[in-house]
Design an enzyme around this catalytic site. Structure first.
Site, PDB file in Angstrom:
ATOM      1  N   GLY A 126    -127.789  57.735 -13.737  1.00  0.00           N
ATOM      2  CA  GLY A 126    -128.615  56.797 -14.477  1.00  0.00           C
ATOM      3  C   GLY A 126    -130.088  57.097 -14.390  1.00  0.00           C
ATOM      4  O   GLY A 126    -130.838  56.906 -15.357  1.00  0.00           O
TER       5      GLY A 126
ATOM      6  N   GLY B 236    -123.804  61.811 -16.527  1.00  0.00           N
ATOM      7  CA  GLY B 236    -124.952  62.052 -15.666  1.00  0.00           C
ATOM      8  C   GLY B 236    -125.350  60.829 -14.876  1.00  0.00           C
ATOM      9  O   GLY B 236    -124.753  59.753 -15.000  1.00  0.00           O
TER      10      GLY B 236
ATOM     11  N   LYS C 286    -123.590  57.857 -22.546  1.00  0.00           N
ATOM     12  CA  LYS C 286    -123.854  58.286 -21.171  1.00  0.00           C
ATOM     13  C   LYS C 286    -122.837  57.561 -20.306  1.00  0.00           C
ATOM     14  O   LYS C 286    -122.938  56.377 -20.029  1.00  0.00           O
ATOM     15  CB  LYS C 286    -125.280  57.912 -20.748  1.00  0.00           C
ATOM     16  CG  LYS C 286    -125.840  58.752 -19.577  1.00  0.00           C
ATOM     17  CD  LYS C 286    -125.124  58.556 -18.246  1.00  0.00           C
ATOM     18  CE  LYS C 286    -125.509  57.257 -17.583  1.00  0.00           C
ATOM     19  NZ  LYS C 286    -124.849  57.141 -16.214  1.00  0.00           N
TER      20      LYS C 286
ATOM     21  N   GLU D 285    -124.947  43.735 -21.395  1.00  0.00           N
ATOM     22  CA  GLU D 285    -123.830  42.981 -20.828  1.00  0.00           C
ATOM     23  C   GLU D 285    -123.902  43.193 -19.329  1.00  0.00           C
ATOM     24  O   GLU D 285    -123.583  44.265 -18.823  1.00  0.00           O
ATOM     25  CB  GLU D 285    -122.494  43.470 -21.414  1.00  0.00           C
ATOM     26  CG  GLU D 285    -121.356  42.475 -21.243  1.00  0.00           C
ATOM     27  CD  GLU D 285    -120.600  42.670 -19.953  1.00  0.00           C
ATOM     28  OE1 GLU D 285    -120.891  41.895 -18.996  1.00  0.00           O
ATOM     29  OE2 GLU D 285    -119.761  43.560 -19.877  1.00  0.00           O
TER      30      GLU D 285
ATOM     31  N   CYS E 274    -116.635  41.818 -14.250  1.00  0.00           N
ATOM     32  CA  CYS E 274    -117.795  40.933 -14.400  1.00  0.00           C
ATOM     33  C   CYS E 274    -117.405  39.513 -14.754  1.00  0.00           C
ATOM     34  O   CYS E 274    -118.155  38.574 -14.473  1.00  0.00           O
ATOM     35  CB  CYS E 274    -118.767  41.503 -15.430  1.00  0.00           C
ATOM     36  SG  CYS E 274    -118.030  41.803 -17.048  1.00  0.00           S
TER      37      CYS E 274
ATOM     38  N   GLU F  62    -123.303  38.287  -7.312  1.00  0.00           N
ATOM     39  CA  GLU F  62    -122.073  38.938  -7.754  1.00  0.00           C
ATOM     40  C   GLU F  62    -121.597  39.888  -6.665  1.00  0.00           C
ATOM     41  O   GLU F  62    -122.297  40.830  -6.292  1.00  0.00           O
ATOM     42  CB  GLU F  62    -122.322  39.701  -9.058  1.00  0.00           C
ATOM     43  CG  GLU F  62    -121.059  40.266  -9.668  1.00  0.00           C
ATOM     44  CD  GLU F  62    -121.299  40.891 -11.033  1.00  0.00           C
ATOM     45  OE1 GLU F  62    -120.488  40.662 -11.939  1.00  0.00           O
ATOM     46  OE2 GLU F  62    -122.309  41.600 -11.191  1.00  0.00           O
TER      47      GLU F  62
END
Length: 472
Positions: free
Chosen positions: A203, A201, A170, A245, A279, A379
């Site tokens: 989420g 698509g 996905k 992750e 990240c 973040e």
């Protein structure tokens, strides 16, 4: 405009059940550049069914056969490198030089590493009278992000296929088009029907349907902490294995004996790479009080080398953020940082010169940042570097570990033994010493709320394997 009207299921391109579409935006201009299907739960079910049907035969292929298929895919990606780099630049704003050198080259390295690993990894091991054998976990649901839209798919696809698993991907709704180029390559290489499947698509529909599907044996997710928690919740009723992750808030610790100029230069580059949308970015720079002002001044001066601009131009080092929503969020965090006592040493919230169109943020350096402030804890995912002051090594370590995240980080010292001792005490999944270079076969993943599990190398392969003990 590129229009893709199909999903990839059971070895062929097929129409989505509902037929609704996702508009893909160029974040540098705000223009719609592509449309892809908005996959549904029915599309996901069809893809999982195909993957389940293909698993029995694919899981029984030899390691040599899998290696040859991965080698073929690597060659196909190399042949498509230029087009893929241009696609990534168009759909998520990464400067073309970075797209070429990083976004499309890293996946090729990952594929090559698993070809090598299949030559030496021991799937069977004798322990006393027991044969310990490692078998593929089954059907894998891979939910991937937009910031490295090709690399993050390959980081899941390569070890899963090497292990003998079948996969349903996905892709992100924000940057889905390079996934189509990848699946064109997979189709060309000739992976058997159902082994690899693609359902783009949102989420909230396709992603949640995949995470909660009872036919999925493992979900591998990369994205935000919030979304990762949701994936884990959806997978729990089926006791589905999950690897996550998630986010990071990495500290770049410059010890007093380090080469300050080199460490600051590398730290600024890390913080602004890919528009700060990485990240592992070293978003917190920790500097001793004796050289703090010098470091702030140097970082601010270096930030001028990252003037935002047209990401298609080879000399551009800073492109736009992925969306208007992300741009506005970053602006809000900069304002909040100032309200909480930080000082803007460079950049800020004003629209950068010449960037009236698109979702650009000036490269921003924040000084006098409190370790407990919002910008030091959350973040940001934008080109924002926070510079924090410490007075002794223990305080530096305490600040580095003062985060719910634990993904990556860095330490700099003229004494490598000193740096290694410090690195061992940092609670993160990886630490770079004096700019140690990326290793594609080293395990990658985080401590604490940065995630569960590892990607890359042998440890990445193990995530996709079950362990069976056969007594004899």
């Amino acid at each position: 405009m590129s229009v893709r009207t199909t999903i990839y299921v059971d070895g062929q391109w097929a129409s989505s059940v509902r037929g609704s579409v996702i508009d893909v935006e160029n974040p540098a201009t705000g223009e719609i550049i592509a449309r892809v299907p908005a996959g549904t739960s029915a599309d996901v079910d069809a893809a999982v069914t195909a993957a389940r049907r293909a698993f029995d035969s694919w899981s029984q292929t030899s390691y040599a056969e899998r290696a040859e298929m991965l080698k073929g895919l690597g060659a196909a990606l190399i042949a498509r490198s230029k087009d893929m780099a241009a696609t990534i630049t168009a759909e998520m704003g990464c400067p073309i030089t970075t797209s070429t050198r990083l976004q499309v080259s890293l996946p090729q390295m990952i594929l090559s590493s698993y070809v090598d690993i299949l030559e030496y990894f021991r799937f069977d091991e004798q322990v006393g009278n027991t044969l310990v054998t490692r078998e593929p976990v089954g059907v894998v649901g891979a939910i991937t992000p937009w910031n490295y839209p090709l690399h993050q798919i390959v980081c899941k696809l390569a070890p899963a296929l090497a292990a003998g698993c079948t996969v349903v991907v996905k892709s992100s709704e924000l940057a889905p088009t390079v996934a189509y180029e990848l699946f064109d390559a997979l189709h060309e290489v000739g992976f058997p029907a159902g082994v690899v499947n693609l359902v783009p698509g949102y989420g909230t529909e396709a992603g949640e349907a995949l995470a909660s599907h009872p036919g999925i044996d493992m979900v591998s997710f990369t994205g935000s902490r919030r979304a990762g928690v949701r994936v884990a919740e959806l997978a729990a009723p089926n006791v589905t294995r999950v690897t996550l992750e998630l986010g990071g808030k990495s500290a770049n610790v410059i010890l007093p004996d380090a080469d300050l100029g080199t460490a600051v230069k590398a730290g600024v580059a890390s913080a602004f790479l890919n528009g700060g949308q990485t990240c592992t970015a070293w978003t917190r720079m920790l500097v001793h009080a004796d050289v703090y002002d010098e470091a702030v001044e140097h970082a601010a001066a270096l930030s001028t080398r990252y003037a935002p601009g047209d990401p298609t131009q080879p000399d551009t080092r800073l492109g736009p953020l992925i969306s208007a929503t992300q741009r506005d969020r970053v602006r809000g965090l900069i304002r909040q940082a100032v309200d909480e006592g930080a000082r803007i040493a460079a950049g800020g919230t004003a629209v950068p010169d010449g960037c009236d169109a698109g979702y650009f943020i000036a490269p921003t350096v924040l000084a006098d940042v409190d370790p407990n402030s919002t910008v030091a804890q959350e973040e940001v995912f934008g080109p924002v570097l926070s510079v924090l002051r410490y007075t002794n090594e223990q305080q530096a370590l305490d600040i580095a570990n003062n985060s719910r995240y634990g993904l990556s980080g860095a330490v700099w010292s003229a004494d490598e033994a000193r740096a290694l001792k410090f690195a061992r005490r940092v609670r993160t999944g990886s630490v770079d010493i004096n700019g140690g270079r990326y290793n594609p076969v080293a395990p990658f993943g985080g401590y604490k709320q940065s995630g569960v599990g590892r990607e890359n190398g042998v440890e990445g392969l193990r995530e996709y394997l079950e362990i069976k003990a056969i007594q004899r």
